[in-house]
Design a protein around this motif. Structure first.
Motif, PDB file in Angstrom:
ATOM      1  N   MET A  32      20.874   9.941  19.040  1.00 29.10           N
ATOM      2  CA  MET A  32      19.464   9.643  19.413  1.00 29.10           C
ATOM      3  C   MET A  32      18.566  10.452  18.328  1.00 29.10           C
ATOM      4  O   MET A  32      17.587   9.645  17.759  1.00 29.10           O
ATOM      5  CB  MET A  32      19.317  10.293  20.802  1.00 29.10           C
ATOM      6  CG  MET A  32      17.854  10.091  21.304  1.00 29.10           C
ATOM      7  SD  MET A  32      17.613  10.502  23.145  1.00 29.10           S
ATOM      8  CE  MET A  32      18.091  12.469  23.152  1.00 29.10           C
ATOM      9  N   LEU A  33      18.923  11.687  18.090  1.00 30.78           N
ATOM     10  CA  LEU A  33      18.326  12.156  16.782  1.00 30.78           C
ATOM     11  C   LEU A  33      18.366  11.584  15.576  1.00 30.78           C
ATOM     12  O   LEU A  33      17.311  11.221  14.835  1.00 30.78           O
ATOM     13  CB  LEU A  33      18.711  13.561  16.900  1.00 30.78           C
ATOM     14  CG  LEU A  33      18.602  14.720  18.077  1.00 30.78           C
ATOM     15  CD1 LEU A  33      19.140  15.937  17.588  1.00 30.78           C
ATOM     16  CD2 LEU A  33      17.077  14.478  18.324  1.00 30.78           C
ATOM     17  N   THR A  34      19.281  10.839  15.249  1.00 31.00           N
ATOM     18  CA  THR A  34      19.626   9.952  14.078  1.00 31.00           C
ATOM     19  C   THR A  34      18.758   8.743  14.105  1.00 31.00           C
ATOM     20  O   THR A  34      18.136   8.292  13.017  1.00 31.00           O
ATOM     21  CB  THR A  34      21.053   9.726  13.973  1.00 31.00           C
ATOM     22  OG1 THR A  34      21.944  10.889  13.734  1.00 31.00           O
ATOM     23  CG2 THR A  34      21.262   8.695  12.633  1.00 31.00           C
ATOM     24  N   LEU A  35      18.743   8.220  15.194  1.00 29.98           N
ATOM     25  CA  LEU A  35      17.700   6.864  15.479  1.00 29.98           C
ATOM     26  C   LEU A  35      16.326   7.205  15.247  1.00 29.98           C
ATOM     27  O   LEU A  35      15.858   6.677  14.594  1.00 29.98           O
ATOM     28  CB  LEU A  35      18.215   6.374  16.762  1.00 29.98           C
ATOM     29  CG  LEU A  35      17.127   5.094  17.088  1.00 29.98           C
ATOM     30  CD1 LEU A  35      18.019   4.027  16.320  1.00 29.98           C
ATOM     31  CD2 LEU A  35      17.541   4.794  18.715  1.00 29.98           C
ATOM     32  N   ILE A  36      16.115   8.176  15.759  1.00 31.33           N
ATOM     33  CA  ILE A  36      14.594   8.929  15.582  1.00 31.33           C
ATOM     34  C   ILE A  36      14.061   9.303  14.187  1.00 31.33           C
ATOM     35  O   ILE A  36      13.375   8.794  13.490  1.00 31.33           O
ATOM     36  CB  ILE A  36      14.046   9.965  16.481  1.00 31.33           C
ATOM     37  CG1 ILE A  36      14.143   9.466  18.152  1.00 31.33           C
ATOM     38  CG2 ILE A  36      12.901  10.508  16.314  1.00 31.33           C
ATOM     39  CD1 ILE A  36      14.126  10.858  19.194  1.00 31.33           C
ATOM     40  N   ASP A  37      15.401   9.957  13.509  1.00 30.66           N
ATOM     41  CA  ASP A  37      14.949  10.119  12.166  1.00 30.66           C
ATOM     42  C   ASP A  37      15.028   9.256  11.026  1.00 30.66           C
ATOM     43  O   ASP A  37      14.357   9.021  10.126  1.00 30.66           O
ATOM     44  CB  ASP A  37      16.015  11.444  11.758  1.00 30.66           C
ATOM     45  CG  ASP A  37      15.428  12.043  10.808  1.00 30.66           C
ATOM     46  OD1 ASP A  37      14.281  12.689  10.789  1.00 30.66           O
ATOM     47  OD2 ASP A  37      16.066  12.350   9.413  1.00 30.66           O
ATOM     48  N   ASP A  38      15.982   8.043  11.559  1.00 31.81           N
ATOM     49  CA  ASP A  38      15.961   6.962  10.766  1.00 31.81           C
ATOM     50  C   ASP A  38      14.403   6.100  10.540  1.00 31.81           C
ATOM     51  O   ASP A  38      14.087   5.684   9.658  1.00 31.81           O
ATOM     52  CB  ASP A  38      16.949   5.955  11.144  1.00 31.81           C
ATOM     53  CG  ASP A  38      18.416   6.498  10.812  1.00 31.81           C
ATOM     54  OD1 ASP A  38      18.717   7.362  10.080  1.00 31.81           O
ATOM     55  OD2 ASP A  38      19.365   5.782  11.517  1.00 31.81           O
TER      56      ASP A  38
END
Length: 171
Positions: A32-38
């Motif tokens: 989830m954090l990776t998706l948001i940061d992407d």
């Protein structure tokens, strides 16, 4: 000072994932954090720091601003809420954002509300960086123009930060 064009490079591509673009399966915290940061890292990251951290998410869950994970996985609604929080957290408190989310969800379904938020945020960013006024549409069930005001406040702040605060000083 660099020109506005230099400071806003890439903001014409500012895009939030729509409800159907979010993964159809529940996500682990790191995913989830990776998706948001992407999606938001290039626009909202300050000094290379992550837009959202594990500690932030855990605190939001602990304070009941977000749904707790089930089997360490977060559902699509929680992911969507985190995109809204990540977008607005530099302007509003988490308590205020939670109230906005609750108020918006009283207007319509989560997918409709989230997609409207994404659409209006992108429009507001485009208008702010093109220095044009964003028209105020009539939205059913939104008598206070909640989205229009939220999204414009975000876009105006983003504009000021990118153009004035990231600008190199003049000699």
């Amino acid at each position: 000072m660099k020109g506005v064009e230099t400071m806003t490079k890439g903001l014409d591509q500012f895009k939030l994932p729509r409800w159907n673009d979010l993964p159809p399966v529940d996500l682990y915290l790191e995913q989830m954090l990776t998706l948001i940061d992407d999606y938001l890292g290039d626009y909202l990251s300050v000094d290379g720091k992550k837009v959202m951290t594990k500690t932030m998410v855990n605190n939001y869950v602990k304070q009941q601003y977000l749904n707790a994970p089930v089997n360490k996985r977060y559902d699509r609604l929680t992911v969507a809420c985190l995109f809204v929080i990540a977008t607005l957290k530099s302007i509003y408190t988490i308590e205020e954002i939670k109230r906005f989310i609750d108020q918006a969800l009283s207007f319509d379904t989560a997918p409709m509300v989230y997609d409207q938020f994404c659409e209006m945020t992108e429009q507001a960013v485009s208008h702010a960086f093109n220095r044009t006024a964003m028209p105020k549409p009539k939205m059913e069930g939104d008598p206070r123009d909640l989205f229009w005001n939220l999204c414009n406040s975000f876009a105006c702040q983003l504009y000021v930060k990118k153009v004035y605060l990231n600008a190199e000083p003049t000699e």
